[in-house]
Scaffold this motif. Structure first.
Motif, PDB file in Angstrom:
ATOM      1  N   TYR A 181       0.834  -1.203   0.000  1.00 11.58           N
ATOM      2  CA  TYR A 181       0.000   0.000   0.000  1.00 11.58           C
ATOM      3  C   TYR A 181       0.869   1.254   0.000  1.00 11.58           C
ATOM      4  O   TYR A 181       1.786   1.391   0.814  1.00 11.58           O
ATOM      5  CB  TYR A 181      -0.926   0.002   1.223  1.00 11.58           C
ATOM      6  N   LEU A 182       0.552   2.171  -0.909  1.00  7.33           N
ATOM      7  CA  LEU A 182       1.310   3.408  -1.028  1.00  7.33           C
ATOM      8  C   LEU A 182       1.171   4.246   0.237  1.00  7.33           C
ATOM      9  O   LEU A 182       0.074   4.404   0.778  1.00  7.33           O
ATOM     10  CB  LEU A 182       0.803   4.212  -2.232  1.00  7.33           C
ATOM     11  N   GLU A 183       2.271   4.789   0.721  1.00  5.34           N
ATOM     12  CA  GLU A 183       2.252   5.697   1.865  1.00  5.34           C
ATOM     13  C   GLU A 183       1.968   7.101   1.352  1.00  5.34           C
ATOM     14  O   GLU A 183       2.804   7.719   0.694  1.00  5.34           O
ATOM     15  CB  GLU A 183       3.581   5.639   2.619  1.00  5.34           C
ATOM     16  N   GLY A 184       0.790   7.599   1.643  1.00  2.00           N
ATOM     17  CA  GLY A 184       0.343   8.871   1.097  1.00  2.00           C
ATOM     18  C   GLY A 184      -0.645   8.644  -0.024  1.00  2.00           C
ATOM     19  O   GLY A 184      -0.924   7.505  -0.424  1.00  2.00           O
ATOM     20  N   ALA A 185      -1.191   9.716  -0.540  1.00  2.00           N
ATOM     21  CA  ALA A 185      -2.213   9.624  -1.580  1.00  2.00           C
ATOM     22  C   ALA A 185      -1.577   9.457  -2.951  1.00  2.00           C
ATOM     23  O   ALA A 185      -0.523  10.038  -3.244  1.00  2.00           O
ATOM     24  CB  ALA A 185      -3.091  10.877  -1.563  1.00  2.00           C
ATOM     25  N   ALA A 186      -2.219   8.663  -3.799  1.00  2.00           N
ATOM     26  CA  ALA A 186      -1.770   8.514  -5.177  1.00  2.00           C
ATOM     27  C   ALA A 186      -2.012   9.819  -5.921  1.00  2.00           C
ATOM     28  O   ALA A 186      -3.050  10.449  -5.772  1.00  2.00           O
ATOM     29  CB  ALA A 186      -2.515   7.366  -5.849  1.00  2.00           C
ATOM     30  N   ALA A 187      -1.048  10.230  -6.714  1.00  2.00           N
ATOM     31  CA  ALA A 187      -1.171  11.505  -7.421  1.00  2.00           C
ATOM     32  C   ALA A 187      -0.225  11.524  -8.598  1.00  2.00           C
ATOM     33  O   ALA A 187       0.721  10.735  -8.677  1.00  2.00           O
ATOM     34  CB  ALA A 187      -0.872  12.683  -6.472  1.00  2.00           C
TER      35      ALA A 187
END
Length: 436
Positions: A85-91
């Protein structure tokens, strides 16, 4: 307007002529992965870190995936699939020339993972290992993992088996529900989204600085600017864009706001649409510490007012950009903008006398650190403009928030288009910048 259109056509023809002198680049872009921990037991969390690097001659945009699908293999070839899981929002991430971005995903070690584990990210040729054995003795996963994706670390007290994730959760990552691809396949850095909004989002990016600053000289006041650019054509190969892929529409809006008078009126607002071509690196030195870029285009600026308060100016420009990349992770840029005016407004025919024909621009930017910019214009006689700015990332302060602490100093002519021929005393304003 007809004259502006004619000049725009001339500008595009000039761009087509310039394209014949550009050399092809052999640079590349990519992403590398590492495992932060060398040892972890089932149920513990490990971190997969990535470095997204851009070694090409143009800025790159990449959308970070929210999840990675991991393949775990033991010495007997038994496979397990789980999510990271990515740490922070996907952008969408913008990576300048000769720069890199760090990313991190977290994953739980599956309950069934025992002993030596070779870990692959599906679609990547990267091999990660969760033990201390030499890499040459580890197993490389060369065949698809024909097993479901499990919810790592979710085994109940009475069971040693993690349950499979719902199929819709797996499918939402873009991975196959039943079988992962071979690690010999490649993951594209470009994000090919199907929705119109995602296509729009991937084409839009920052242009000039975006800030809101507050000052108190001659009464409370604020100066702010918003700016963005839109890429007109999406490159088929982001690492090697075609000539026309570097064509942009730009828009910048700058305003001076009176916060002291009744009704808090805006003193003046400048609207600046533009059409331009920009490439970050037409040439790079063999060591890639020096690189030269170019921007050229046409811009219209007006304040949207009528009668005696109406102001407008049109100009074409060419802007060479000389960059030096320091070993410590910072870039120094010298970018003079040479301007030629045409079709000026009836109420400001002497605009050139105050703004001159060159914007002398200097910028020093540390990676995730201090950003310093300077602008100087010299008109006729003693008409000049000086603007100096400094920005510091708020992530590196006790606030730990997005954006930058921004300080701006302005003195001279042209703080507003309405008052292009009025000299402003030196004033310092402090605020927040989204883009320094």
């Amino acid at each position: 307007m007809a004259q502006l259109i004619r000049h725009s056509r001339t500008f595009i023809l000039c761009l087509l002529l310039l394209s014949t002198i550009f050399l092809a680049s052999t640079a590349s872009a990519g992403i590398t992965y590492t495992l932060k921990q060398s040892h972890a037991v089932p149920g513990e969390t490990v971190n997969i870190q990535a470095v997204l690097f851009n070694d090409t001659d143009t800025a790159m945009t990449w959308t970070s995936p929210k999840n990675l699908v991991l393949q775990w293999r033991n010495e007997n070839g038994q496979t397990i699939r789980s999510l990271a899981y990515l740490e922070g929002a996907a952008a969408a991430i913008n990576v300048p020339v000769n720069n890199f971005i760090k990313l991190s995903w977290r994953a739980v070690v599956p309950t069934e993972a025992q002993g030596l584990q070779a870990i692959n990210i599906e679609g990547e040729s990267t091999l990660l290992a969760l033990d201390t054995n030499p890499r040459e003795h580890s197993l490389i996963a060369g065949t698809p993992a024909a097993v479901p994706v499990i919810d790592a670390g979710a085994a109940s007290n009475g069971s040693r088996i993690d349950p499979p994730l719902p199929k819709n959760v797996v499918a939402a990552t873009g991975a196959s529900v039943e079988q992962g691809p071979s690690v010999s396949s490649t993951r594209q850095l470009a994000s090919h989204s199907s929705s119109a909004f995602d296509n729009f989002r991937s084409a839009i990016s920052a242009y000039e600085p975006i800030y809101f600053d507050f000052g108190t000289k001659h009464g409370n006041n604020a100066r702010y600017q918003v700016s963005f650019k839109y890429r007109l054509f999406t490159p088929n190969d982001p690492a090697n864009p075609d000539f026309i892929d570097n064509l942009y529409l730009g828009y910048t809006q700058t305003a001076l706001w009176d916060l002291e008078s009744d009704s808090y009126p805006f003193v003046d607002t400048s609207f600046k649409p533009s059409l331009f071509w920009h490439k970050d690196a037409l040439w790079q030195s063999p060591e890639k510490n020096w690189f030269v870029g170019l921007a050229t285009g046409v811009q219209h600026e007006s304040n949207g007012k009528s009668d005696e308060d109406s102001r407008s100016v049109n100009y074409g420009y060419i802007q060479p950009e000389l960059n030096y990349r320091f070993d410590g992770g910072s870039t120094l840029t010298f970018a003079p903008r040479i301007k030629g005016y045409f079709g000026g407004g009836d109420h400001n025919p002497d605009y050139r006398d105050y703004a001159g024909n060159v914007d002398w621009q200097l910028r020093y930017a540390q990676d995730n650190g201090l950003v310093l910019t300077g602008l100087y214009r010299q008109g006729h006689d003693s008409h000049y403009t000086t603007q100096i700015e400094a920005a510091w990332p708020l992530k590196r302060t006790f606030l730990n928030m997005n954006g930058y602490l921004h300080v701006q100093y302005f003195k001279g002519y042209g703080e507003t288009l309405l008052g292009y021929n009025h000299k402003s005393d030196g004033q310092v304003r402090v605020g927040i910048a989204l883009v320094p």
